[in-house]
Write an enzyme that holds these catalytic residues in place. Structure first.
Site, PDB file in Angstrom:
ATOM      1  N   LYS A 139     -38.931  45.769  57.764  1.00  0.00           N
ATOM      2  CA  LYS A 139     -38.406  47.330  57.959  1.00  0.00           C
ATOM      3  C   LYS A 139     -37.838  47.530  59.386  1.00  0.00           C
ATOM      4  O   LYS A 139     -38.174  46.592  60.080  1.00  0.00           O
ATOM      5  CB  LYS A 139     -39.611  48.324  57.771  1.00  0.00           C
ATOM      6  CG  LYS A 139     -39.749  48.376  56.169  1.00  0.00           C
ATOM      7  CD  LYS A 139     -41.031  49.399  55.929  1.00  0.00           C
ATOM      8  CE  LYS A 139     -41.374  49.652  54.611  1.00  0.00           C
ATOM      9  NZ  LYS A 139     -42.478  50.700  54.415  1.00  0.00           N
ATOM     10  N   TYR A 170     -35.657  54.247  47.214  1.00  0.00           N
ATOM     11  CA  TYR A 170     -37.075  55.030  47.283  1.00  0.00           C
ATOM     12  C   TYR A 170     -36.841  56.342  46.293  1.00  0.00           C
ATOM     13  O   TYR A 170     -37.496  57.364  46.576  1.00  0.00           O
ATOM     14  CB  TYR A 170     -37.443  55.454  48.842  1.00  0.00           C
ATOM     15  CG  TYR A 170     -37.999  54.307  49.663  1.00  0.00           C
ATOM     16  CD1 TYR A 170     -39.353  53.681  48.927  1.00  0.00           C
ATOM     17  CD2 TYR A 170     -37.483  53.906  50.950  1.00  0.00           C
ATOM     18  CE1 TYR A 170     -39.695  52.789  49.757  1.00  0.00           C
ATOM     19  CE2 TYR A 170     -38.226  52.981  51.638  1.00  0.00           C
ATOM     20  CZ  TYR A 170     -39.315  52.466  51.180  1.00  0.00           C
ATOM     21  OH  TYR A 170     -39.960  51.421  52.175  1.00  0.00           O
ATOM     22  N   PHE A 179     -43.028  63.440  52.683  1.00  0.00           N
ATOM     23  CA  PHE A 179     -42.566  62.462  53.739  1.00  0.00           C
ATOM     24  C   PHE A 179     -41.081  61.855  53.329  1.00  0.00           C
ATOM     25  O   PHE A 179     -40.610  61.092  54.266  1.00  0.00           O
ATOM     26  CB  PHE A 179     -43.548  61.488  53.853  1.00  0.00           C
ATOM     27  CG  PHE A 179     -43.919  60.617  52.471  1.00  0.00           C
ATOM     28  CD1 PHE A 179     -43.032  59.555  52.449  1.00  0.00           C
ATOM     29  CD2 PHE A 179     -45.286  61.090  51.964  1.00  0.00           C
ATOM     30  CE1 PHE A 179     -43.306  58.749  51.245  1.00  0.00           C
ATOM     31  CE2 PHE A 179     -45.384  60.107  50.524  1.00  0.00           C
ATOM     32  CZ  PHE A 179     -44.545  59.178  50.538  1.00  0.00           C
ATOM     33  N   ARG A 220     -47.850  41.720  47.089  1.00  0.00           N
ATOM     34  CA  ARG A 220     -48.554  42.698  47.752  1.00  0.00           C
ATOM     35  C   ARG A 220     -49.860  42.697  48.212  1.00  0.00           C
ATOM     36  O   ARG A 220     -50.080  43.321  49.059  1.00  0.00           O
ATOM     37  CB  ARG A 220     -48.794  43.697  46.114  1.00  0.00           C
ATOM     38  CG  ARG A 220     -47.577  44.356  45.720  1.00  0.00           C
ATOM     39  CD  ARG A 220     -46.953  45.368  46.429  1.00  0.00           C
ATOM     40  NE  ARG A 220     -47.520  46.529  46.255  1.00  0.00           N
ATOM     41  CZ  ARG A 220     -47.155  47.692  46.874  1.00  0.00           C
ATOM     42  NH1 ARG A 220     -45.933  47.888  47.260  1.00  0.00           N
ATOM     43  NH2 ARG A 220     -48.023  48.812  47.073  1.00  0.00           N
ATOM     44  N   HIS A 242     -41.842  46.063  53.384  1.00  0.00           N
ATOM     45  CA  HIS A 242     -41.829  46.500  52.141  1.00  0.00           C
ATOM     46  C   HIS A 242     -41.988  45.353  51.053  1.00  0.00           C
ATOM     47  O   HIS A 242     -41.358  44.211  51.257  1.00  0.00           O
ATOM     48  CB  HIS A 242     -40.460  47.335  51.859  1.00  0.00           C
ATOM     49  CG  HIS A 242     -40.278  47.630  50.143  1.00  0.00           C
ATOM     50  ND1 HIS A 242     -40.823  48.630  49.731  1.00  0.00           N
ATOM     51  CD2 HIS A 242     -39.593  46.621  49.266  1.00  0.00           C
ATOM     52  CE1 HIS A 242     -40.442  48.475  48.264  1.00  0.00           C
ATOM     53  NE2 HIS A 242     -39.708  47.433  48.193  1.00  0.00           N
ATOM     54  N   GLU A 272     -34.836  46.548  42.743  1.00  0.00           N
ATOM     55  CA  GLU A 272     -34.701  46.496  44.132  1.00  0.00           C
ATOM     56  C   GLU A 272     -33.730  45.267  44.334  1.00  0.00           C
ATOM     57  O   GLU A 272     -32.655  45.260  45.330  1.00  0.00           O
ATOM     58  CB  GLU A 272     -35.909  46.347  44.966  1.00  0.00           C
ATOM     59  CG  GLU A 272     -36.707  47.602  44.645  1.00  0.00           C
ATOM     60  CD  GLU A 272     -38.103  47.616  45.117  1.00  0.00           C
ATOM     61  OE1 GLU A 272     -38.738  48.780  44.908  1.00  0.00           O
ATOM     62  OE2 GLU A 272     -38.675  46.215  45.548  1.00  0.00           O
TER      63      GLU A 272
HETATM   64  P1  DAT Z   1     -45.691  50.790  49.511  1.00  0.00           P
HETATM   65  O1  DAT Z   1     -44.610  50.617  50.462  1.00  0.00           O
HETATM   66  O2  DAT Z   1     -46.887  50.154  49.905  1.00  0.00           O
HETATM   67  O3  DAT Z   1     -45.425  50.207  48.126  1.00  0.00           O
HETATM   68  P2  DAT Z   1     -45.161  53.592  48.569  1.00  0.00           P
HETATM   69  O4  DAT Z   1     -44.296  53.019  47.760  1.00  0.00           O
HETATM   70  O5  DAT Z   1     -46.223  54.385  48.004  1.00  0.00           O
HETATM   71  O6  DAT Z   1     -46.076  52.342  49.351  1.00  0.00           O
HETATM   72  O7  DAT Z   1     -44.371  54.361  49.867  1.00  0.00           O
HETATM   73  C1  DAT Z   1     -43.252  53.786  50.439  1.00  0.00           C
HETATM   74  C2  DAT Z   1     -43.290  53.936  51.824  1.00  0.00           C
HETATM   75  O8  DAT Z   1     -43.338  55.297  52.098  1.00  0.00           O
HETATM   76  C3  DAT Z   1     -44.685  53.373  52.428  1.00  0.00           C
HETATM   77  O9  DAT Z   1     -44.518  52.322  52.896  1.00  0.00           O
HETATM   78  C4  DAT Z   1     -44.588  54.314  53.763  1.00  0.00           C
HETATM   79  C5  DAT Z   1     -44.011  55.655  53.177  1.00  0.00           C
HETATM   80  N1  DAT Z   1     -45.366  56.424  52.850  1.00  0.00           N
HETATM   81  C6  DAT Z   1     -46.146  56.200  51.704  1.00  0.00           C
HETATM   82  N2  DAT Z   1     -46.781  57.316  51.890  1.00  0.00           N
HETATM   83  C7  DAT Z   1     -46.722  58.129  52.905  1.00  0.00           C
HETATM   84  C8  DAT Z   1     -47.389  59.087  53.637  1.00  0.00           C
HETATM   85  N3  DAT Z   1     -48.481  59.463  53.054  1.00  0.00           N
HETATM   86  N4  DAT Z   1     -47.118  59.571  54.728  1.00  0.00           N
HETATM   87  C9  DAT Z   1     -45.975  58.820  55.402  1.00  0.00           C
HETATM   88  N5  DAT Z   1     -45.251  57.759  54.602  1.00  0.00           N
HETATM   89  C10 DAT Z   1     -45.554  57.306  53.660  1.00  0.00           C
HETATM   90 MG    MG Z   2     -43.596  51.081  46.848  1.00  0.00          MG
END
Ligand code: DAT
Ligand code: MG
Length: 169
Positions: free
Chosen positions: A28, A68, A76, A104, A134, A145
């Site tokens: 990132k 996303y 967020f 992961r 990511h 993706e």
């Molecule tokens: P990951 O990146 O582990 O797959 P995710 O897909 O749930 O996690 O979320 C994507 C991204 O969004 C994550 O890397 C960081 C951000 N994110 C997730 N939960 C968050 C939160 N509660 N507050 C702020 N950013 C968040």
């Molecule tokens: Mg994710």
């Protein structure tokens, strides 16, 4: 006889397909700004996974909203898209046995406060909104993706010289 041969062949091709599982990994903007690209690539290389695609690119908000899309309703989301489009990133595709799941595990938990020491996030970052990397969470999302970030031609099939030293025959 033919049935036995077919069974052996199908077991063999299943093992081959499993060893060819692909995951989408991306450093990132904070990982790039902090000079962690080499360190992150090194972890996947040293593990034994095979790099099959890589680029350096400054992604548009449009692409990140697609990437996303599942999180669009989360509070967020606007901040996430702003952060992710704030500078260049390094998207990659890594291939190997259980690449998605193991990838992961190598990343660690989403929130670095919960990421185990020894994982990339556990070792190299502190807050969830700056978690440097990511990784796809399933084979299906990896396929989606990879298709979003790379053309078919940009994903290169090749056989590293080390293959038989990484995998059993
Ligand atoms: P990951 O990146 O582990 O797959 P995710 O897909 O749930 O996690 O979320 C994507 C991204 O969004 C994550 O890397 C960081 C951000 N994110 C997730 N939960 C968050 C939160 N509660 N507050 C702020 N950013 C968040
Ligand atoms: Mg994710």
């Amino acid at each position: 006889m033919i049935c036995t041969l077919l069974a052996i062949f199908s077991l063999f091709s299943k093992a081959m397909a499993e060893a060819r599982e692909r995951t989408f990994i991306m450093v990132k903007p904070d990982g790039v700004q902090r000079g962690l690209v080499g360190k992150i690539i090194k972890r996947f290389e040293e593990k034994g996974f095979k790099l099959v695609a890589l680029k350096f690119t400054w992604p548009s908000e449009e692409l990140l909203k697609k990437h996303y899309a599942d999180l669009a309703s989360r509070p967020f989301f606007p901040g996430l898209v702003k952060y992710m489009s704030s500078g260049p990133v390094v998207p990659m595709v890594w291939e190997g046995l259980n690449a998605v799941k193991t990838g992961r595990v190598m990343l660690g938990a989403t929130n670095p406060a919960d990421s185990a020491p020894g994982t990339i996030r556990g070792d190299l970052c502190i807050q969830v909104g700056r978690n440097i990397i990511h990784g796809s969470d399933s084979v299906e999302s990896a396929q989606k993706e990879i298709g979003l970030w790379f053309t078919e031609k940009e994903v290169i099939g090749w056989t590293p010289a080390t293959t038989t030293w990484v995998y059993e025959d």
